[in-house]
Design a protein around this motif. Structure first.
Motif, PDB file in Angstrom:
ATOM      1  N   UNK A   1       0.829  -1.204   0.000  1.00 36.89           N
ATOM      2  CA  UNK A   1       0.000   0.000   0.000  1.00 36.89           C
ATOM      3  C   UNK A   1       0.864   1.256   0.000  1.00 36.89           C
ATOM      4  N   UNK A   2       1.900   1.258   0.805  1.00 36.59           N
ATOM      5  CA  UNK A   2       2.798   2.417   0.863  1.00 36.59           C
ATOM      6  C   UNK A   2       3.470   2.659  -0.490  1.00 36.59           C
TER       7      UNK A   2
ATOM      8  N   UNK B   1      -6.799   7.499  -1.278  1.00 34.51           N
ATOM      9  CA  UNK B   1      -5.840   6.986  -0.285  1.00 34.51           C
ATOM     10  C   UNK B   1      -6.279   5.590   0.150  1.00 34.51           C
ATOM     11  N   UNK B   2      -7.560   5.456   0.460  1.00 34.89           N
ATOM     12  CA  UNK B   2      -8.087   4.170   0.921  1.00 34.89           C
ATOM     13  C   UNK B   2      -8.096   3.137  -0.199  1.00 34.89           C
ATOM     14  N   UNK B   3      -8.262   3.580  -1.431  1.00 36.43           N
ATOM     15  CA  UNK B   3      -8.185   2.654  -2.568  1.00 36.43           C
ATOM     16  C   UNK B   3      -6.796   2.038  -2.677  1.00 36.43           C
ATOM     17  N   UNK B   4      -5.766   2.844  -2.429  1.00 37.11           N
ATOM     18  CA  UNK B   4      -4.397   2.323  -2.491  1.00 37.11           C
ATOM     19  C   UNK B   4      -4.171   1.276  -1.387  1.00 37.11           C
ATOM     20  N   UNK B   5      -4.730   1.538  -0.218  1.00 35.59           N
ATOM     21  CA  UNK B   5      -4.601   0.579   0.870  1.00 35.59           C
ATOM     22  C   UNK B   5      -5.346  -0.711   0.511  1.00 35.59           C
ATOM     23  N   UNK B   6      -6.523  -0.560  -0.046  1.00 36.90           N
ATOM     24  CA  UNK B   6      -7.292  -1.722  -0.488  1.00 36.90           C
ATOM     25  C   UNK B   6      -6.491  -2.558  -1.468  1.00 36.90           C
ATOM     26  N   UNK B   7      -5.873  -1.909  -2.439  1.00 35.66           N
ATOM     27  CA  UNK B   7      -5.096  -2.625  -3.451  1.00 35.66           C
ATOM     28  C   UNK B   7      -3.944  -3.394  -2.818  1.00 35.66           C
ATOM     29  N   UNK B   8      -3.319  -2.807  -1.799  1.00 36.75           N
ATOM     30  CA  UNK B   8      -2.224  -3.487  -1.120  1.00 36.75           C
ATOM     31  C   UNK B   8      -2.673  -4.775  -0.462  1.00 36.75           C
ATOM     32  N   UNK B   9      -3.837  -4.733   0.190  1.00 37.19           N
ATOM     33  CA  UNK B   9      -4.346  -5.940   0.843  1.00 37.19           C
ATOM     34  C   UNK B   9      -4.850  -6.957  -0.173  1.00 37.19           C
ATOM     35  N   UNK B  10      -5.496  -6.497  -1.228  1.00 40.17           N
ATOM     36  CA  UNK B  10      -6.005  -7.427  -2.235  1.00 40.17           C
ATOM     37  C   UNK B  10      -4.879  -8.158  -2.951  1.00 40.17           C
ATOM     38  N   UNK B  11      -3.687  -7.550  -2.975  1.00 37.94           N
ATOM     39  CA  UNK B  11      -2.541  -8.169  -3.642  1.00 37.94           C
ATOM     40  C   UNK B  11      -1.746  -9.078  -2.702  1.00 37.94           C
ATOM     41  N   UNK B  12      -2.282  -9.316  -1.504  1.00 38.43           N
ATOM     42  CA  UNK B  12      -1.578 -10.100  -0.495  1.00 38.43           C
ATOM     43  C   UNK B  12      -2.305 -11.414  -0.231  1.00 38.43           C
ATOM     44  N   UNK B  13      -1.552 -12.452   0.044  1.00 34.77           N
ATOM     45  CA  UNK B  13      -2.138 -13.762   0.294  1.00 34.77           C
ATOM     46  C   UNK B  13      -2.734 -13.888   1.675  1.00 34.77           C
TER      47      UNK B  13
END
Length: 231
Positions: free
Chosen positions: A69-70, A84-96
């Motif tokens: 996310x960062x 900002x929250x969309x970027x955080x969402x993308x970080x979690x969605x890209x994680x196992x």
């Protein structure tokens, strides 16, 4: 772990004198930066907590998610709180792991609710929608010893804060207090979802890592209001 200090009895007293404010882009960036820094610093603590009550990968997974996310925030500078929250969402969605997709969905719905105007009402709508998405995807309810046990109290707190006309700062403090209370309630529960459902009594007495993370998230939303953060 202690609460953030806001309680439902305080809300009616504050409502008449409070002017609703909105979270700015700068506020949202500062919040996410505090949250990411806390997660990175607490990786070992989350890993140990999950090792005792789960499969031990929670700390590694959430640290990977916030690092992604960062990176997205740096590479794709947001122009609104919702972005900002969309970027955080993308970080979690890209994680196992199990939590990555669930938290990614939660942040995605919060981003939709907040968009460009991050008011108390927007947060209430976004958190309610995000919590409903996690409940639907994870098939979990309050009492199952999951992150839902912190999400639902936070959502209810924000809805009540909006209903009585409390500004965002006080609303988030109230949500943080209720989320922490919910997270602490999981210490007395037997897990009914995920690996916690297999460890049985071994998990009793320990809070659910996902619920703790949600409480931490809301506590970092308010500057100088993170007294209950896990160390």
């Amino acid at each position: 772990m202690s609460g953030s200090g806001a309680h439902s009895g305080d809300l009616d007293e504050r409502a008449a004198a409070t002017v609703d404010t909105a979270m700015t882009l700068e506020d949202a960036l500062a919040w996410v930066d505090r949250f990411i820094s806390h997660v990175v610093a607490s990786k070992a603590a989350f890993t140990e907590l999950d090792r005792q009550a789960g499969d031990g990968d929670f700390g590694t997974n959430i640290e990977a998610a916030v690092s992604k996310a960062r990176r997205r925030l740096t590479e794709q500078p947001p122009s609104t709180p919702g972005e900002v929250l969309q970027r955080v969402s993308a970080g979690f969605l890209a994680t196992g792991g199990t939590s990555g997709p669930l938290l990614g969905a939660w942040f995605r719905e919060l981003a939709k609710g907040v968009t460009t105007h991050a008011s108390t009402e927007a947060f209430a709508v976004g958190v309610e929608s995000g919590t409903a998405a996690v409940q639907r995807l994870g098939r979990a309810s309050v009492g199952d010893r999951t992150m839902i046990d912190a999400m639902v109290p936070a959502a209810n707190a924000l809805r009540r804060a909006f209903t009585v006309g409390v500004g965002l700062d006080s609303a988030l403090r109230y949500a943080a207090s209720e989320a922490r209370r919910g997270a602490e309630s999981t210490t007395a529960m037997l897990g009914r979802k995920g690996r916690a459902s297999y460890v049985g009594e071994a998990a009793r007495g320990l809070p659910d890592p996902g619920a703790v993370l949600i409480a931490d998230l809301f506590e970092t939303a308010v500057p100088h209001g993170a007294a209950g953060l896990a160390e």
